[in-house]
Write a protein that holds these residues in place. Structure first.
Motif, PDB file in Angstrom:
ATOM      1  N   GLY A 139      22.719   2.792 -38.423  1.00 11.27           N
ATOM      2  CA  GLY A 139      21.454   2.551 -39.093  1.00 11.27           C
ATOM      3  C   GLY A 139      20.862   3.851 -39.609  1.00 11.27           C
ATOM      4  O   GLY A 139      21.229   4.934 -39.156  1.00 11.27           O
ATOM      5  N   PRO A 140      19.943   3.775 -40.572  1.00 10.12           N
ATOM      6  CA  PRO A 140      19.285   4.985 -41.070  1.00 10.12           C
ATOM      7  C   PRO A 140      18.521   5.704 -39.958  1.00 10.12           C
ATOM      8  O   PRO A 140      18.091   5.090 -38.977  1.00 10.12           O
ATOM      9  CB  PRO A 140      18.320   4.436 -42.135  1.00 10.12           C
ATOM     10  CG  PRO A 140      18.901   3.129 -42.555  1.00 10.12           C
ATOM     11  CD  PRO A 140      19.532   2.568 -41.319  1.00 10.12           C
ATOM     12  N   PHE A 200      16.276   2.637 -36.071  1.00 10.88           N
ATOM     13  CA  PHE A 200      17.171   1.545 -36.454  1.00 10.88           C
ATOM     14  C   PHE A 200      18.254   1.297 -35.401  1.00 10.88           C
ATOM     15  O   PHE A 200      18.715   2.224 -34.727  1.00 10.88           O
ATOM     16  CB  PHE A 200      17.868   1.875 -37.775  1.00 10.88           C
ATOM     17  CG  PHE A 200      16.994   1.673 -38.981  1.00 10.88           C
ATOM     18  CD1 PHE A 200      16.100   2.652 -39.376  1.00 10.88           C
ATOM     19  CD2 PHE A 200      17.080   0.507 -39.728  1.00 10.88           C
ATOM     20  CE1 PHE A 200      15.283   2.469 -40.497  1.00 10.88           C
ATOM     21  CE2 PHE A 200      16.284   0.315 -40.844  1.00 10.88           C
ATOM     22  CZ  PHE A 200      15.386   1.303 -41.228  1.00 10.88           C
ATOM     23  N   ILE A 205       3.068   0.082 -41.018  1.00  8.45           N
ATOM     24  CA  ILE A 205       4.518   0.008 -41.233  1.00  8.45           C
ATOM     25  C   ILE A 205       5.116   1.272 -41.814  1.00  8.45           C
ATOM     26  O   ILE A 205       6.318   1.352 -42.004  1.00  8.45           O
ATOM     27  CB  ILE A 205       4.866  -1.197 -42.132  1.00  8.45           C
ATOM     28  CG1 ILE A 205       4.205  -1.059 -43.517  1.00  8.45           C
ATOM     29  CG2 ILE A 205       4.455  -2.497 -41.472  1.00  8.45           C
ATOM     30  CD1 ILE A 205       4.655  -2.118 -44.493  1.00  8.45           C
ATOM     31  N   THR A 206       4.310   2.282 -42.094  1.00  5.15           N
ATOM     32  CA  THR A 206       4.887   3.477 -42.710  1.00  5.15           C
ATOM     33  C   THR A 206       5.401   4.474 -41.686  1.00  5.15           C
ATOM     34  O   THR A 206       6.014   5.461 -42.048  1.00  5.15           O
ATOM     35  CB  THR A 206       3.850   4.186 -43.595  1.00  5.15           C
ATOM     36  OG1 THR A 206       2.770   4.630 -42.763  1.00  5.15           O
ATOM     37  CG2 THR A 206       3.319   3.267 -44.671  1.00  5.15           C
ATOM     38  N   TYR A 207       5.148   4.222 -40.411  1.00  2.31           N
ATOM     39  CA  TYR A 207       5.535   5.209 -39.412  1.00  2.31           C
ATOM     40  C   TYR A 207       7.037   5.187 -39.160  1.00  2.31           C
ATOM     41  O   TYR A 207       7.721   4.223 -39.450  1.00  2.31           O
ATOM     42  CB  TYR A 207       4.738   5.011 -38.130  1.00  2.31           C
ATOM     43  CG  TYR A 207       3.261   5.180 -38.351  1.00  2.31           C
ATOM     44  CD1 TYR A 207       2.400   4.097 -38.375  1.00  2.31           C
ATOM     45  CD2 TYR A 207       2.727   6.442 -38.606  1.00  2.31           C
ATOM     46  CE1 TYR A 207       1.052   4.252 -38.628  1.00  2.31           C
ATOM     47  CE2 TYR A 207       1.377   6.607 -38.857  1.00  2.31           C
ATOM     48  CZ  TYR A 207       0.546   5.517 -38.865  1.00  2.31           C
ATOM     49  OH  TYR A 207      -0.777   5.671 -39.123  1.00  2.31           O
ATOM     50  N   GLU A 208       7.527   6.257 -38.584  1.00  2.00           N
ATOM     51  CA  GLU A 208       8.954   6.451 -38.358  1.00  2.00           C
ATOM     52  C   GLU A 208       9.594   5.225 -37.737  1.00  2.00           C
ATOM     53  O   GLU A 208       9.162   4.725 -36.700  1.00  2.00           O
ATOM     54  CB  GLU A 208       9.160   7.650 -37.441  1.00  2.00           C
ATOM     55  CG  GLU A 208      10.604   7.916 -37.083  1.00  2.00           C
ATOM     56  CD  GLU A 208      10.742   9.110 -36.162  1.00  2.00           C
ATOM     57  OE1 GLU A 208       9.742   9.801 -35.922  1.00  2.00           O
ATOM     58  OE2 GLU A 208      11.862   9.335 -35.675  1.00  2.00           O
ATOM     59  N   GLN A 209      10.640   4.735 -38.388  1.00  4.53           N
ATOM     60  CA  GLN A 209      11.362   3.577 -37.883  1.00  4.53           C
ATOM     61  C   GLN A 209      12.644   4.017 -37.207  1.00  4.53           C
ATOM     62  O   GLN A 209      13.338   4.914 -37.678  1.00  4.53           O
ATOM     63  CB  GLN A 209      11.690   2.616 -39.031  1.00  4.53           C
ATOM     64  CG  GLN A 209      10.466   1.976 -39.654  1.00  4.53           C
ATOM     65  CD  GLN A 209      10.806   0.986 -40.736  1.00  4.53           C
ATOM     66  OE1 GLN A 209      11.762   0.217 -40.627  1.00  4.53           O
ATOM     67  NE2 GLN A 209      10.040   0.994 -41.807  1.00  4.53           N
ATOM     68  N   LEU A 239       6.830  -1.695 -48.228  1.00  3.25           N
ATOM     69  CA  LEU A 239       7.846  -0.662 -48.063  1.00  3.25           C
ATOM     70  C   LEU A 239       8.768  -0.756 -49.274  1.00  3.25           C
ATOM     71  O   LEU A 239       9.405  -1.785 -49.484  1.00  3.25           O
ATOM     72  CB  LEU A 239       8.641  -0.882 -46.782  1.00  3.25           C
ATOM     73  CG  LEU A 239       7.891  -0.740 -45.461  1.00  3.25           C
ATOM     74  CD1 LEU A 239       8.772  -1.203 -44.308  1.00  3.25           C
ATOM     75  CD2 LEU A 239       7.438   0.698 -45.250  1.00  3.25           C
ATOM     76  N   GLN A 247       8.556  12.988 -43.255  1.00  4.32           N
ATOM     77  CA  GLN A 247       7.546  12.190 -43.947  1.00  4.32           C
ATOM     78  C   GLN A 247       6.430  13.108 -44.428  1.00  4.32           C
ATOM     79  O   GLN A 247       6.093  14.090 -43.751  1.00  4.32           O
ATOM     80  CB  GLN A 247       6.969  11.114 -43.030  1.00  4.32           C
ATOM     81  CG  GLN A 247       5.955  10.191 -43.706  1.00  4.32           C
ATOM     82  CD  GLN A 247       5.415   9.143 -42.758  1.00  4.32           C
ATOM     83  OE1 GLN A 247       4.604   9.411 -41.881  1.00  4.32           O
ATOM     84  NE2 GLN A 247       5.870   7.907 -42.943  1.00  4.32           N
ATOM     85  N   TYR A 256      15.073   9.083 -45.162  1.00  6.65           N
ATOM     86  CA  TYR A 256      15.985   8.708 -44.083  1.00  6.65           C
ATOM     87  C   TYR A 256      17.410   9.127 -44.450  1.00  6.65           C
ATOM     88  O   TYR A 256      17.764   9.224 -45.626  1.00  6.65           O
ATOM     89  CB  TYR A 256      15.961   7.195 -43.849  1.00  6.65           C
ATOM     90  CG  TYR A 256      14.732   6.685 -43.143  1.00  6.65           C
ATOM     91  CD1 TYR A 256      13.545   6.472 -43.828  1.00  6.65           C
ATOM     92  CD2 TYR A 256      14.758   6.438 -41.775  1.00  6.65           C
ATOM     93  CE1 TYR A 256      12.415   6.010 -43.177  1.00  6.65           C
ATOM     94  CE2 TYR A 256      13.632   5.962 -41.110  1.00  6.65           C
ATOM     95  CZ  TYR A 256      12.468   5.758 -41.816  1.00  6.65           C
ATOM     96  OH  TYR A 256      11.353   5.302 -41.160  1.00  6.65           O
ATOM     97  N   PHE A 306      15.383   8.634 -39.376  1.00  7.82           N
ATOM     98  CA  PHE A 306      14.237   9.326 -39.968  1.00  7.82           C
ATOM     99  C   PHE A 306      14.522  10.821 -40.096  1.00  7.82           C
ATOM    100  O   PHE A 306      15.042  11.465 -39.179  1.00  7.82           O
ATOM    101  CB  PHE A 306      13.017   9.113 -39.068  1.00  7.82           C
ATOM    102  CG  PHE A 306      11.792   9.892 -39.452  1.00  7.82           C
ATOM    103  CD1 PHE A 306      11.570  11.159 -38.919  1.00  7.82           C
ATOM    104  CD2 PHE A 306      10.857   9.358 -40.315  1.00  7.82           C
ATOM    105  CE1 PHE A 306      10.421  11.878 -39.248  1.00  7.82           C
ATOM    106  CE2 PHE A 306       9.710  10.065 -40.649  1.00  7.82           C
ATOM    107  CZ  PHE A 306       9.499  11.322 -40.112  1.00  7.82           C
ATOM    108  N   GLY A 328       5.776   3.867 -48.779  1.00  9.53           N
ATOM    109  CA  GLY A 328       5.180   2.781 -48.025  1.00  9.53           C
ATOM    110  C   GLY A 328       3.687   2.928 -47.887  1.00  9.53           C
ATOM    111  O   GLY A 328       3.149   4.026 -47.919  1.00  9.53           O
ATOM    112  N   THR A 329       3.031   1.778 -47.731  1.00  4.87           N
ATOM    113  CA  THR A 329       1.592   1.786 -47.538  1.00  4.87           C
ATOM    114  C   THR A 329       1.212   0.853 -46.411  1.00  4.87           C
ATOM    115  O   THR A 329       1.795  -0.213 -46.252  1.00  4.87           O
ATOM    116  CB  THR A 329       0.847   1.392 -48.836  1.00  4.87           C
ATOM    117  OG1 THR A 329      -0.547   1.442 -48.597  1.00  4.87           O
ATOM    118  CG2 THR A 329       1.228   0.002 -49.294  1.00  4.87           C
ATOM    119  N   ASN A 330       0.195   1.272 -45.649  1.00  8.04           N
ATOM    120  CA  ASN A 330      -0.344   0.427 -44.593  1.00  8.04           C
ATOM    121  C   ASN A 330      -1.596  -0.299 -45.025  1.00  8.04           C
ATOM    122  O   ASN A 330      -2.232  -0.955 -44.226  1.00  8.04           O
ATOM    123  CB  ASN A 330      -0.715   1.290 -43.380  1.00  8.04           C
ATOM    124  CG  ASN A 330       0.499   1.841 -42.702  1.00  8.04           C
ATOM    125  OD1 ASN A 330       1.462   1.127 -42.484  1.00  8.04           O
ATOM    126  ND2 ASN A 330       0.474   3.112 -42.377  1.00  8.04           N
TER     127      ASN A 330
END
Lengths: 112, 114
Positions: free
Chosen positions: A43-44, B105, B99-103, A100, A49, A36, A46, A91-93
């Motif tokens: 805010g950050p 903000f 929760i790893t997908y693009e956030q 995170l 990934q 990010y 993206f 991060g992991t789901n």
């Protein structure tokens, strides 16, 4: 548990390629790596990934070696507007182990 | 364009007050997050929500609670504000389960507790 470590700061000049490396020695099989960008008072945002090998989009490339213990964000031909803080995120789901892990950020200064 | 809005950019509260920080997203995202950001400590996850009325603790939930009664709105509550909760608070949302997908903000709320 994965921990992400990245340089605190970097300096560059306009037109140069910048590579920011993040170390995540304990990365797990299900972890993804995300980067990010954050400007002051925002805010950050993206950037990119990946899971393994190389990912490229219109703004950056992400290189991940086979062991996935590090990743490198590559910004081609930076400009003054790329001056920002860059964060590495692992991060992991996976099931009940959703996590995170953010790095502390690399402050990139691009000089004219 | 995804839009995540936060109710205030700056907020000053007194110790012991109950504080509500509101976050709204307009893209029908399933996941919503609350972080705090402090110099030298980066972003730390307080709580996240993966569906209406569902929540999970993040890394630093102590002293905070959350509410998600509608999909687009996620509230962070400081039951009794303390000076060590002075910080920048960031809300985020993402569009898929996991929760790893693009956030995306929001702009942040700078809270000062005196």
């Amino acid at each position: 548990l994965a921990k992400t470590t990245q340089p605190i700061s970097m300096d560059s000049y306009e037109g140069q390629e910048v590579n920011i490396t993040c170390s995540h020695n304990n990365i797990a099989t299900n972890d993804y790596i995300t980067w990010y960008q954050q400007f002051p008072s925002q805010g950050p945002r993206f950037i990119i990934q990946g899971y393994k090998t190389k990912v490229t989009n219109e703004v950056a490339s992400l290189f991940i070696p086979a062991d996935r213990k590090s990743s490198t964000l590559s910004l081609p031909r930076v400009s003054l507007s790329d001056t920002a803080v860059y964060y590495c995120l692992v991060g992991t789901n996976a099931g009940n182990n959703r996590k995170l892990i953010w790095g502390l950020g690399t402050s990139l200064a691009v000089n004219p | 364009d995804v839009k995540v809005t936060q109710s205030s950019r700056y907020l000053v509260k007194r110790t012991g007050e109950k504080v509500f920080l509101e976050c709204v997203q307009d893209m029908d995202h399933e996941n919503m997050f609350w972080y705090r950001q402090d110099p030298g400590l980066g972003l730390r996850l307080i709580y996240f929500s993966y569906d209406v009325k569902m929540k999970e603790k993040g890394d630093i939930p102590e002293g905070y609670s959350v509410s998600r009664e509608k999909k687009e709105r996620f509230s962070l509550i400081l039951e009794s504000a303390s000076t060590n909760q002075t910080s920048m608070y960031l809300c985020a949302s993402s569009y898929r389960q996991g929760i790893t997908y693009e956030q995306y903000f929001g702009p942040g709320t700078r809270l000062t507790v005196t």
